[in-house]
Design a protein around this motif. Structure first.
Motif, PDB file in Angstrom:
ATOM      1  N   GLN A  92      29.774   2.986   7.035  1.00  0.00           N
ATOM      2  CA  GLN A  92      29.426   4.627   7.436  1.00  0.00           C
ATOM      3  C   GLN A  92      30.239   5.425   6.764  1.00  0.00           C
ATOM      4  O   GLN A  92      30.083   6.546   6.361  1.00  0.00           O
ATOM      5  CB  GLN A  92      29.451   4.851   8.643  1.00  0.00           C
ATOM      6  CG  GLN A  92      28.606   4.002   9.768  1.00  0.00           C
ATOM      7  CD  GLN A  92      26.986   4.119   9.160  1.00  0.00           C
ATOM      8  OE1 GLN A  92      26.657   5.166   9.261  1.00  0.00           O
ATOM      9  NE2 GLN A  92      26.499   3.035   9.449  1.00  0.00           N
ATOM     10  N   LEU A  93      31.575   5.030   6.059  1.00  0.00           N
ATOM     11  CA  LEU A  93      32.514   5.848   5.523  1.00  0.00           C
ATOM     12  C   LEU A  93      32.835   5.308   3.916  1.00  0.00           C
ATOM     13  O   LEU A  93      32.737   4.308   3.532  1.00  0.00           O
ATOM     14  CB  LEU A  93      34.039   5.332   6.276  1.00  0.00           C
ATOM     15  CG  LEU A  93      33.851   5.924   7.689  1.00  0.00           C
ATOM     16  CD1 LEU A  93      35.071   5.264   8.304  1.00  0.00           C
ATOM     17  CD2 LEU A  93      33.592   7.422   8.158  1.00  0.00           C
TER      18      LEU A  93
ATOM     19  N   ASP B  92      36.282  10.423   3.044  1.00  0.00           N
ATOM     20  CA  ASP B  92      35.812  10.682   4.557  1.00  0.00           C
ATOM     21  C   ASP B  92      36.747  10.531   5.374  1.00  0.00           C
ATOM     22  O   ASP B  92      38.143  10.059   5.100  1.00  0.00           O
ATOM     23  CB  ASP B  92      34.638   9.671   4.820  1.00  0.00           C
ATOM     24  CG  ASP B  92      33.199   9.883   4.343  1.00  0.00           C
ATOM     25  OD1 ASP B  92      33.219  11.157   3.651  1.00  0.00           O
ATOM     26  OD2 ASP B  92      32.495   8.990   4.130  1.00  0.00           O
ATOM     27  N   THR B  93      36.492  11.187   6.632  1.00  0.00           N
ATOM     28  CA  THR B  93      37.699  11.145   7.696  1.00  0.00           C
ATOM     29  C   THR B  93      37.191  10.540   8.934  1.00  0.00           C
ATOM     30  O   THR B  93      35.947  10.794   9.243  1.00  0.00           O
ATOM     31  CB  THR B  93      38.122  12.642   7.973  1.00  0.00           C
ATOM     32  OG1 THR B  93      38.804  13.288   6.753  1.00  0.00           O
ATOM     33  CG2 THR B  93      39.141  12.779   9.177  1.00  0.00           C
ATOM     34  N   VAL B  94      38.127   9.610   9.455  1.00  0.00           N
ATOM     35  CA  VAL B  94      37.524   8.881  10.749  1.00  0.00           C
ATOM     36  C   VAL B  94      38.751   9.250  11.642  1.00  0.00           C
ATOM     37  O   VAL B  94      39.777   9.281  11.393  1.00  0.00           O
ATOM     38  CB  VAL B  94      37.222   7.495  10.339  1.00  0.00           C
ATOM     39  CG1 VAL B  94      38.562   6.889   9.895  1.00  0.00           C
ATOM     40  CG2 VAL B  94      36.759   6.817  11.721  1.00  0.00           C
TER      41      VAL B  94
ATOM     42  N   LYS C 295      33.904  12.389   9.823  1.00  0.00           N
ATOM     43  CA  LYS C 295      32.404  11.896   9.406  1.00  0.00           C
ATOM     44  C   LYS C 295      32.063  10.787  10.550  1.00  0.00           C
ATOM     45  O   LYS C 295      30.972  10.552  11.000  1.00  0.00           O
ATOM     46  CB  LYS C 295      32.384  10.897   8.189  1.00  0.00           C
ATOM     47  CG  LYS C 295      31.388  10.030   7.699  1.00  0.00           C
ATOM     48  CD  LYS C 295      30.071  11.069   7.292  1.00  0.00           C
ATOM     49  CE  LYS C 295      28.838  10.179   6.822  1.00  0.00           C
ATOM     50  NZ  LYS C 295      29.127   9.249   5.806  1.00  0.00           N
ATOM     51  N   LEU C 296      33.262  10.321  11.465  1.00  0.00           N
ATOM     52  CA  LEU C 296      32.814   9.106  12.395  1.00  0.00           C
ATOM     53  C   LEU C 296      33.940   9.526  13.475  1.00  0.00           C
ATOM     54  O   LEU C 296      35.000   9.317  13.090  1.00  0.00           O
ATOM     55  CB  LEU C 296      32.678   7.724  11.851  1.00  0.00           C
ATOM     56  CG  LEU C 296      32.602   6.531  12.639  1.00  0.00           C
ATOM     57  CD1 LEU C 296      31.236   6.661  13.397  1.00  0.00           C
ATOM     58  CD2 LEU C 296      32.648   5.231  12.065  1.00  0.00           C
TER      59      LEU C 296
ATOM     60  N   ALA D 184      29.479  14.719  13.088  1.00  0.00           N
ATOM     61  CA  ALA D 184      29.903  13.398  13.087  1.00  0.00           C
ATOM     62  C   ALA D 184      29.118  12.380  14.019  1.00  0.00           C
ATOM     63  O   ALA D 184      28.805  12.763  15.037  1.00  0.00           O
ATOM     64  CB  ALA D 184      31.556  13.348  13.564  1.00  0.00           C
TER      65      ALA D 184
END
Length: 385
Positions: A101-102, A106-108, A150-151, A179
């Protein structure tokens, strides 16, 4: 998943014990076993165009299919828009969601108090140029670092601290910000908590633990609504090849039949142990979400149907904790949790959890609760001499 597959031949309002016993079973065929044996196959007969359901052993296997349907029927009963993918381990399932998914930039958001392998995952994500933010599970602290993510990765209850967050609240906040949300449901199992019904996009778990419950299988799974996110998880499994063996998948499916009986027995035993520990002066930091007065009890009571098999607490010193573990007779000194035989360990020995030296994670098995309580109290007495 078709309507017939989603119900497994039982009514939509069937009880959880019925679901567990019947989950994922194929339609009966005269003279055939009710649960077909494991299919060992690297390839399948495939004349002409590859349009059938089984083409190559890294992509699909009939034994996986039965198991995946069974898990899906427990994770999201009555929903035909949900699919499940089985993996070689819980970490294979975790990695599949995160890395499918990333992308770079991106930021998780991860829990800062989650499973002890997550720091290794964080390092790898950052090596790929992914921004990682962390916050504790308790108090819904991840809400404060959601902007731009993003997640969101939730672990509730957290391992090993047993904090619980308001999953629905976090999901709504994350979705408002665009997200996706994944919930590590290992400690709860589908009989304790259904993340998809709380709005999550993915329910992820290690089947090594209570789902299979016998300490003899390494397995993981991801359940989510059909669509591009789950398609990306499937592609990741194909690329990496982190697939379960057919024997492991068959053993897992066989074990799910007793899941409700095991979970109910272990939950009752865990509560009995937690109540007994509450009166001991040498015990501090006692945590069990099902225990009235636990910091997580109120929110856990709203979103969980069962509170799990793990109790955590701290003894005054490392030496006291080790003497306690040595004195136990019905509890194996071993890592992991969720098995029918009780296990316990001094969690700090691994070095990956921010816990005191005397911190104990105790996984309650299916032994008689009275016997287990007596063993724990006797070991506490002996360790204090």
């Amino acid at each position: 998943m078709s309507d017939s597959a989603a119900t497994g031949g039982f009514s939509a309002d069937a009880g959880e014990g019925t679901r567990a016993v019947r989950a994922g079973l194929p339609d009966p065929v005269k003279y055939e076993p009710t649960l077909p044996g494991p299919v060992f196959a690297a390839h399948f007969h495939l004349p002409g165009e590859p349009t059938g359901p089984y083409t190559y052993g890294r992509d699909e296997n009939p034994t996986w299919t039965h198991l995946e349907r069974a898990i899906g029927e427990l994770e999201a009963p009555g929903h035909d828009d949900v699919e499940t993918l089985a993996f070689a381990s819980g970490m294979a399932a975790v990695s599949a969601v995160l890395f499918s998914q990333l992308r770079t930039g991106d930021t998780v958001v991860l829990p800062s108090d989650g499973y002890q392998a997550l720091p290794l995952v964080r390092a790898q994500l950052e090596a790929y140029g992914i921004v990682v933010r962390t916050a504790p599970t308790g108090g819904d602290a991840q809400l404060d670092v959601l902007d731009g993510a993003k997640l969101l990765w939730i672990e509730s209850p957290s391992n090993p601290g047993l904090d619980v967050c308001d999953i629905r609240r976090l999901v709504e906040a994350a979705h408002t910000r665009g997200a996706l949300v994944a919930v590590d449901n290992t400690l709860a199992t589908p009989l304790g908590q259904r993340p998809l019904e709380l709005g999550a996009d993915f329910s992820v778990a290690s089947g090594t633990k209570q789902l299979t419950g016998h300490g003899d299988v390494l397995l993981g799974h991801v359940t989510g609504r059909a669509g591009e996110p789950m398609s990306a998880v499937r592609r990741w499994r194909k690329i990496v090849g982190a697939i379960p063996g057919p024997m492991e998948a068959w053993l897992a499916h066989r074990s799910i039949a007793t899941l409700q009986m095991r979970v109910d027995r272990q939950t009752a035993g865990a509560l009995a142990v937690a109540e007994a520990l509450r009166s001991r002066s040498e015990v501090s930091g006692l945590r069990y979400p099902g225990l009235p007065g636990d910091p997580s009890h109120e929110i856990a009571s709203r979103q969980m149907r069962r509170f799990g098999c793990v109790v955590s607490f701290t003894l005054p010193t490392r030496a006291r904790a080790e003497r306690f573990l040595d004195a136990l007779r019905l509890v194996d000194d071993a890592t992991s949790f969720g098995g029918v035989r009780s296990t316990a360990e001094r969690r700090g020995r691994w070095g990956g959890d921010a816990v005191p030296e005397g911190f104990i994670r105790l996984s309650v098995g299916a032994e008689d609760p009275d016997d287990l309580v007596a063993d724990v109290l006797r070991a506490l007495d002996e360790s204090g001499r």
